[in-house]
Scaffold this motif. Structure first.
Motif, PDB file in Angstrom:
ATOM      1  N   PHE A  18       0.829  -1.207   0.000  1.00 59.52           N
ATOM      2  CA  PHE A  18       0.000   0.000   0.000  1.00 59.52           C
ATOM      3  C   PHE A  18       0.866   1.261   0.000  1.00 59.52           C
ATOM      4  CE2 PHE A  18      -2.578   3.213   2.234  1.00 59.52           C
ATOM      5  CZ  PHE A  18      -3.629   3.287   1.322  1.00 59.52           C
ATOM      6  N   ILE A  19       1.955   1.263   0.773  1.00 61.36           N
ATOM      7  CA  ILE A  19       2.856   2.414   0.802  1.00 61.36           C
ATOM      8  C   ILE A  19       3.532   2.609  -0.549  1.00 61.36           C
ATOM      9  CG2 ILE A  19       5.025   3.253   1.803  1.00 61.36           C
ATOM     10  CD1 ILE A  19       4.030   2.119   4.486  1.00 61.36           C
ATOM     11  N   VAL A  20       3.968   1.518  -1.175  1.00 62.30           N
ATOM     12  CA  VAL A  20       4.573   1.625  -2.506  1.00 62.30           C
ATOM     13  C   VAL A  20       3.546   2.164  -3.493  1.00 62.30           C
ATOM     14  CG1 VAL A  20       5.448   0.260  -4.447  1.00 62.30           C
ATOM     15  CG2 VAL A  20       6.333  -0.137  -2.165  1.00 62.30           C
ATOM     16  N   TRP A  21       2.305   1.710  -3.384  1.00 59.67           N
ATOM     17  CA  TRP A  21       1.256   2.172  -4.293  1.00 59.67           C
ATOM     18  C   TRP A  21       0.984   3.658  -4.118  1.00 59.67           C
ATOM     19  CZ3 TRP A  21      -3.897  -1.012  -4.817  1.00 59.67           C
ATOM     20  CH2 TRP A  21      -4.489  -0.704  -6.029  1.00 59.67           C
ATOM     21  N   ILE A  22       1.036   4.141  -2.884  1.00 62.61           N
ATOM     22  CA  ILE A  22       0.805   5.570  -2.629  1.00 62.61           C
ATOM     23  C   ILE A  22       2.043   6.400  -2.992  1.00 62.61           C
ATOM     24  CG2 ILE A  22       0.351   7.274  -0.803  1.00 62.61           C
ATOM     25  CD1 ILE A  22      -2.090   5.615  -1.599  1.00 62.61           C
ATOM     26  N   ARG A  24       4.836   5.530  -4.891  1.00 64.15           N
ATOM     27  CA  ARG A  24       5.319   5.379  -6.262  1.00 64.15           C
ATOM     28  C   ARG A  24       4.240   4.718  -7.127  1.00 64.15           C
ATOM     29  NH1 ARG A  24      10.169   8.017  -6.375  1.00 64.15           N
ATOM     30  NH2 ARG A  24      11.483   7.388  -4.665  1.00 64.15           N
ATOM     31  N   PRO A  25       3.186   5.438  -7.438  1.00 62.42           N
ATOM     32  CA  PRO A  25       2.115   4.823  -8.225  1.00 62.42           C
ATOM     33  C   PRO A  25       2.570   4.396  -9.620  1.00 62.42           C
ATOM     34  CG  PRO A  25       1.722   7.171  -7.963  1.00 62.42           C
ATOM     35  CD  PRO A  25       2.899   6.813  -7.101  1.00 62.42           C
ATOM     36  N   ALA A  26       3.640   4.994 -10.138  1.00 61.28           N
ATOM     37  CA  ALA A  26       4.138   4.608 -11.464  1.00 61.28           C
ATOM     38  C   ALA A  26       4.643   3.170 -11.465  1.00 61.28           C
ATOM     39  CB  ALA A  26       5.252   5.555 -11.897  1.00 61.28           C
ATOM     40  N   LEU A  27       5.199   2.696 -10.352  1.00 59.99           N
ATOM     41  CA  LEU A  27       5.649   1.307 -10.274  1.00 59.99           C
ATOM     42  C   LEU A  27       4.485   0.344 -10.398  1.00 59.99           C
ATOM     43  CD1 LEU A  27       8.276   1.294  -7.373  1.00 59.99           C
ATOM     44  CD2 LEU A  27       8.692   0.818  -9.768  1.00 59.99           C
ATOM     45  N   VAL A  28       3.424   0.612  -9.670  1.00 56.56           N
ATOM     46  CA  VAL A  28       2.257  -0.272  -9.704  1.00 56.56           C
ATOM     47  C   VAL A  28       1.537  -0.150 -11.040  1.00 56.56           C
ATOM     48  CG1 VAL A  28       0.084  -0.845  -8.554  1.00 56.56           C
ATOM     49  CG2 VAL A  28       2.048  -0.135  -7.206  1.00 56.56           C
ATOM     50  N   ASN A  29       1.438   1.060 -11.569  1.00 58.31           N
ATOM     51  CA  ASN A  29       0.776   1.250 -12.857  1.00 58.31           C
ATOM     52  C   ASN A  29       1.544   0.603 -13.995  1.00 58.31           C
ATOM     53  OD1 ASN A  29      -1.272   2.662 -11.649  1.00 58.31           O
ATOM     54  ND2 ASN A  29      -0.357   4.663 -12.048  1.00 58.31           N
ATOM     55  N   ALA A  30       2.874   0.554 -13.900  1.00 57.49           N
ATOM     56  CA  ALA A  30       3.672  -0.107 -14.929  1.00 57.49           C
ATOM     57  C   ALA A  30       3.497  -1.623 -14.866  1.00 57.49           C
ATOM     58  CB  ALA A  30       5.145   0.255 -14.762  1.00 57.49           C
ATOM     59  N   ALA A  31       3.334  -2.151 -13.676  1.00 58.37           N
ATOM     60  CA  ALA A  31       3.222  -3.604 -13.512  1.00 58.37           C
ATOM     61  C   ALA A  31       1.821  -4.107 -13.829  1.00 58.37           C
ATOM     62  CB  ALA A  31       3.611  -3.994 -12.089  1.00 58.37           C
ATOM     63  N   PHE A  32       0.801  -3.322 -13.586  1.00 55.47           N
ATOM     64  CA  PHE A  32      -0.586  -3.746 -13.780  1.00 55.47           C
ATOM     65  C   PHE A  32      -1.320  -2.739 -14.643  1.00 55.47           C
ATOM     66  CE2 PHE A  32       0.642  -5.413  -9.579  1.00 55.47           C
ATOM     67  CZ  PHE A  32       0.458  -6.768  -9.814  1.00 55.47           C
ATOM     68  N   ASP A  33      -2.263  -3.230 -15.452  1.00 56.08           N
ATOM     69  CA  ASP A  33      -3.045  -2.343 -16.316  1.00 56.08           C
ATOM     70  C   ASP A  33      -4.222  -1.710 -15.595  1.00 56.08           C
ATOM     71  OD1 ASP A  33      -1.403  -2.933 -18.466  1.00 56.08           O
ATOM     72  OD2 ASP A  33      -2.628  -4.639 -19.083  1.00 56.08           O
ATOM     73  N   THR A  34      -4.702  -2.365 -14.570  1.00 58.12           N
ATOM     74  CA  THR A  34      -5.898  -1.907 -13.873  1.00 58.12           C
ATOM     75  C   THR A  34      -5.640  -1.885 -12.366  1.00 58.12           C
ATOM     76  OG1 THR A  34      -8.209  -2.415 -13.427  1.00 58.12           O
ATOM     77  CG2 THR A  34      -6.777  -4.275 -13.919  1.00 58.12           C
ATOM     78  N   TRP A  35      -6.489  -1.219 -11.624  1.00 53.23           N
ATOM     79  CA  TRP A  35      -6.323  -1.149 -10.176  1.00 53.23           C
ATOM     80  C   TRP A  35      -6.865  -2.388  -9.475  1.00 53.23           C
ATOM     81  CZ3 TRP A  35     -10.847  -1.536  -7.534  1.00 53.23           C
ATOM     82  CH2 TRP A  35     -12.011  -1.278  -8.252  1.00 53.23           C
TER      83      TRP A  35
END
Length: 98
Positions: A18-22, A24-35
């Motif tokens: 959750f902290i990484v998602w908040i 560095r959202p670019a990391l999570v958005n690069a790894a996944f197409d959707t939330w």
């Protein structure tokens, strides 16, 4: 700081993801197409999802060792689920197995 985050992520993978998602959202958005997939990952396989996000290389994906660590983290998540299921029998007042 990195070692502190690694220790923190090993103990609290849901909160770390959750902290990484908040942060560095670019990391999570690069790894996944959707939330939806990271949200399901936080709920069911937090450590494997965290490893996938950390090891994902944009444009390349995961390579051999990256997949090894994600699968290993997934096995740890499943072991955690199994261990918590067996510990429920030790709760006072929990019905005995038949």
């Amino acid at each position: 700081m990195g070692c502190l985050f690694a220790l923190f992520a090993g103990v609290f993978p849901r909160l770390a993801l959750f902290i990484v998602w908040i942060a560095r959202p670019a990391l999570v958005n690069a790894a996944f197409d959707t939330w939806l997939l990271p949200l399901l990952g936080i709920l069911f396989l937090p450590f494997a999802t965290l490893m996938y996000v950390i090891l994902y290389i944009p444009g390349v994906g995961l390579t051999g060792w990256g997949w090894f660590w994600v699968v290993f983290a997934g096995l740890l998540d499943l072991a955690h689920w199994g261990a918590s299921a067996t510990q429920r029998r030790q709760i006072p007042g929990y019905p005995a197995a038949r």
